[in-house]
Write an enzyme that holds these catalytic residues in place. Structure first.
Site, PDB file in Angstrom:
ATOM      1  N   SER A  94     -64.286   1.342 -14.833  1.00  0.00           N
ATOM      2  CA  SER A  94     -64.125   2.785 -15.080  1.00  0.00           C
ATOM      3  C   SER A  94     -64.408   3.513 -13.787  1.00  0.00           C
ATOM      4  O   SER A  94     -65.155   3.006 -12.931  1.00  0.00           O
ATOM      5  CB  SER A  94     -65.127   3.241 -16.154  1.00  0.00           C
ATOM      6  OG  SER A  94     -65.305   4.638 -16.099  1.00  0.00           O
ATOM      7  N   TYR A 108     -73.678   3.469 -19.535  1.00  0.00           N
ATOM      8  CA  TYR A 108     -72.248   3.116 -19.487  1.00  0.00           C
ATOM      9  C   TYR A 108     -71.811   2.900 -18.040  1.00  0.00           C
ATOM     10  O   TYR A 108     -71.168   1.900 -17.713  1.00  0.00           O
ATOM     11  CB  TYR A 108     -71.416   4.219 -20.147  1.00  0.00           C
ATOM     12  CG  TYR A 108     -69.928   3.952 -20.108  1.00  0.00           C
ATOM     13  CD1 TYR A 108     -69.359   2.979 -20.939  1.00  0.00           C
ATOM     14  CD2 TYR A 108     -69.079   4.659 -19.248  1.00  0.00           C
ATOM     15  CE1 TYR A 108     -67.989   2.716 -20.896  1.00  0.00           C
ATOM     16  CE2 TYR A 108     -67.713   4.410 -19.212  1.00  0.00           C
ATOM     17  CZ  TYR A 108     -67.170   3.433 -20.036  1.00  0.00           C
ATOM     18  OH  TYR A 108     -65.818   3.180 -19.985  1.00  0.00           O
TER      19      TYR A 108
HETATM   20  P1  NDP Z   1     -60.790   1.758 -27.709  1.00  0.00           P
HETATM   21  O1  NDP Z   1     -62.025   2.137 -28.450  1.00  0.00           O
HETATM   22  O2  NDP Z   1     -59.480   2.280 -28.189  1.00  0.00           O
HETATM   23  O3  NDP Z   1     -60.674   0.171 -27.596  1.00  0.00           O
HETATM   24  C1  NDP Z   1     -61.786  -0.672 -27.529  1.00  0.00           C
HETATM   25  C2  NDP Z   1     -61.351  -2.058 -27.947  1.00  0.00           C
HETATM   26  O4  NDP Z   1     -62.465  -2.939 -27.822  1.00  0.00           O
HETATM   27  C3  NDP Z   1     -60.883  -2.133 -29.379  1.00  0.00           C
HETATM   28  O5  NDP Z   1     -59.737  -2.941 -29.461  1.00  0.00           O
HETATM   29  C4  NDP Z   1     -62.037  -2.782 -30.094  1.00  0.00           C
HETATM   30  O6  NDP Z   1     -61.555  -3.534 -31.199  1.00  0.00           O
HETATM   31  C5  NDP Z   1     -62.556  -3.696 -29.018  1.00  0.00           C
HETATM   32  N1  NDP Z   1     -63.926  -4.124 -29.296  1.00  0.00           N
HETATM   33  C6  NDP Z   1     -65.003  -3.353 -29.483  1.00  0.00           C
HETATM   34  N2  NDP Z   1     -66.071  -4.100 -29.753  1.00  0.00           N
HETATM   35  C7  NDP Z   1     -65.643  -5.391 -29.726  1.00  0.00           C
HETATM   36  C8  NDP Z   1     -66.269  -6.631 -29.962  1.00  0.00           C
HETATM   37  N3  NDP Z   1     -67.575  -6.718 -30.228  1.00  0.00           N
HETATM   38  N4  NDP Z   1     -65.526  -7.757 -29.892  1.00  0.00           N
HETATM   39  C9  NDP Z   1     -64.203  -7.685 -29.630  1.00  0.00           C
HETATM   40  N5  NDP Z   1     -63.560  -6.538 -29.394  1.00  0.00           N
HETATM   41  C10 NDP Z   1     -64.281  -5.409 -29.443  1.00  0.00           C
HETATM   42  O7  NDP Z   1     -61.047   2.238 -26.210  1.00  0.00           O
HETATM   43  P2  NDP Z   1     -60.235   2.032 -24.840  1.00  0.00           P
HETATM   44  O8  NDP Z   1     -58.944   1.401 -25.060  1.00  0.00           O
HETATM   45  O9  NDP Z   1     -60.321   3.306 -24.120  1.00  0.00           O
HETATM   46  O10 NDP Z   1     -61.229   1.025 -24.095  1.00  0.00           O
HETATM   47  C11 NDP Z   1     -60.803  -0.147 -23.433  1.00  0.00           C
HETATM   48  C12 NDP Z   1     -61.619  -0.311 -22.172  1.00  0.00           C
HETATM   49  O11 NDP Z   1     -61.307   0.761 -21.273  1.00  0.00           O
HETATM   50  C13 NDP Z   1     -63.137  -0.261 -22.347  1.00  0.00           C
HETATM   51  O12 NDP Z   1     -63.725  -1.270 -21.567  1.00  0.00           O
HETATM   52  C14 NDP Z   1     -63.506   1.111 -21.807  1.00  0.00           C
HETATM   53  O13 NDP Z   1     -64.820   1.151 -21.340  1.00  0.00           O
HETATM   54  C15 NDP Z   1     -62.498   1.253 -20.700  1.00  0.00           C
HETATM   55  N6  NDP Z   1     -62.253   2.602 -20.213  1.00  0.00           N
HETATM   56  C16 NDP Z   1     -61.756   3.566 -21.051  1.00  0.00           C
HETATM   57  C17 NDP Z   1     -61.551   4.849 -20.572  1.00  0.00           C
HETATM   58  C18 NDP Z   1     -61.085   5.947 -21.468  1.00  0.00           C
HETATM   59  O14 NDP Z   1     -61.177   7.129 -21.071  1.00  0.00           O
HETATM   60  N7  NDP Z   1     -60.558   5.659 -22.671  1.00  0.00           N
HETATM   61  C19 NDP Z   1     -61.797   5.201 -19.173  1.00  0.00           C
HETATM   62  C20 NDP Z   1     -62.297   4.094 -18.377  1.00  0.00           C
HETATM   63  C21 NDP Z   1     -62.496   2.862 -18.885  1.00  0.00           C
HETATM   64  P3  NDP Z   1     -62.351  -3.868 -32.566  1.00  0.00           P
HETATM   65  O15 NDP Z   1     -63.130  -2.639 -32.929  1.00  0.00           O
HETATM   66  O16 NDP Z   1     -61.226  -4.164 -33.505  1.00  0.00           O
HETATM   67  O17 NDP Z   1     -63.187  -5.059 -32.268  1.00  0.00           O
END
Ligand code: NDP
Length: 255
Positions: free
Chosen positions: A149, A162
């Protein structure tokens, strides 16, 4: 340098594939010709995504697993190998953002972020790195792309834990790149600014929620597809080219 956006023959694994950046990236990699293994906890979402990928002529494998469970990830890696062979691309992306002023002592949220963003990420490295090395030896290149990030670099009150987890991801990526480049495994950290996903829905701190809503009024956030296209680009580069770190920001986001 000419770049052919063609991932035919590549075997990709995407963690956090059930929503946001991971879902968009899985779909995009499949559209470029990769076979894609989908990892997240919500199996119903993964089934829907796999069906969309199949409708588009692609191939997907649903691997419902919690990335904080190292044994479950090892089992998922075994399935990829037995169904398709060694994975040659890991998009290590599952993560959560739970900002709050540190004096709230929201220790459960601290632990959740560390368990998922750091330990979960390492569990995926443990499970899939041998396959990446094997695939690189057979095919000349493999990719480990870690989702960090912009907060790995920046200081924003309320985001200490975070940000620290993401600083870990970026710094780890640099080290792994140095260690694995000799084996033709490229390692990249992607550092997005704000992307509109479910990430924001998990934020419980009212101050941060209001700040996020305000930011949406003054800028157009990135879409998950913007990040997906970046991952597709990284993986399509000639084997000699490794983008170590990519910062992708909404044009109007200052920092
Ligand atoms: P989402 O919340 O849409 O996606 C998060 C994903 O992680 C989901 O598919 C969720 O699926 C999965 N997840 C969460 N917990 C677990 C677990 N214990 N085991 C397996 N899968 C898990 O958010 P984003 O797409 O935005 O996030 C993706 C990445 O991008 C993250 O690392 C975030 O920190 C990073 N990021 C996001 C930004 C933003 O502004 N959106 C900016 C910078 C970085 P499920 O709940 O089905 O397990």
């Amino acid at each position: 340098m000419s770049i052919s956006m063609n991932l035919d023959g590549r075997i990709a694994v995407v963690t956090g594939a059930s929503s946001g950046i991971g879902a968009a990236t899985a779909e995009h990699l499949a559209s470029l010709g990769a076979r894609v293994a989908l990892v997240a906890r919500r199996a119903d979402r993964l089934d829907d995504l796999a069906a969309r990928i199949a409708d588009g002529g692609g191939r997907a494998l649903v691997l419902a697993a919690d990335v904080t469970d190292a044994a479950a990830l090892r089992e998922a890696a075994g399935r990829v190998r037995s169904e398709w062979g060694p994975a040659g691309l890991l998009f290590n992306n599952a993560g959560v953002m739970l900002p709050a002023p540190v004096e709230q002592l929201a220790a459960d949220q601290w632990r959740h972020q560390i368990d998922l963003n750091v330990t979960g990420l390492m569990n995926a490295v443990e499970a899939f790195l041998p396959q990446l090395v094997e695939s690189a030896a057979a095919n000349g290149v493999a990719d480990l792309v870690n989702t960090s990030s912009i907060l790995a670099q920046n200081v924003l009150p309320g985001f200490a834990v975070y940000s620290a987890t993401k600083a870990y991801v970026t710094h780890l990526s640099r080290h792994l790149r140095a260690e694995l480049g000799g084996k033709d495994v490229r390692v990249s950290a992607i550092e997005p600014g704000i992307v509109g996903t479910e990430l924001q829905d998990h934020v419980t701190d009212q101050g941060v929620r209001a700040w996020l809503e305000g930011s949406r009024e003054v800028m157009e956030w990135l879409t998950p597809q913007d990040v997906a296209a970046t991952v597709g680009f990284l993986a399509s580069l000639p084997p000699r080219v490794n983008l170590q770190q990519v910062t992708i920001m909404p044009t109007r986001q200052a920092s």
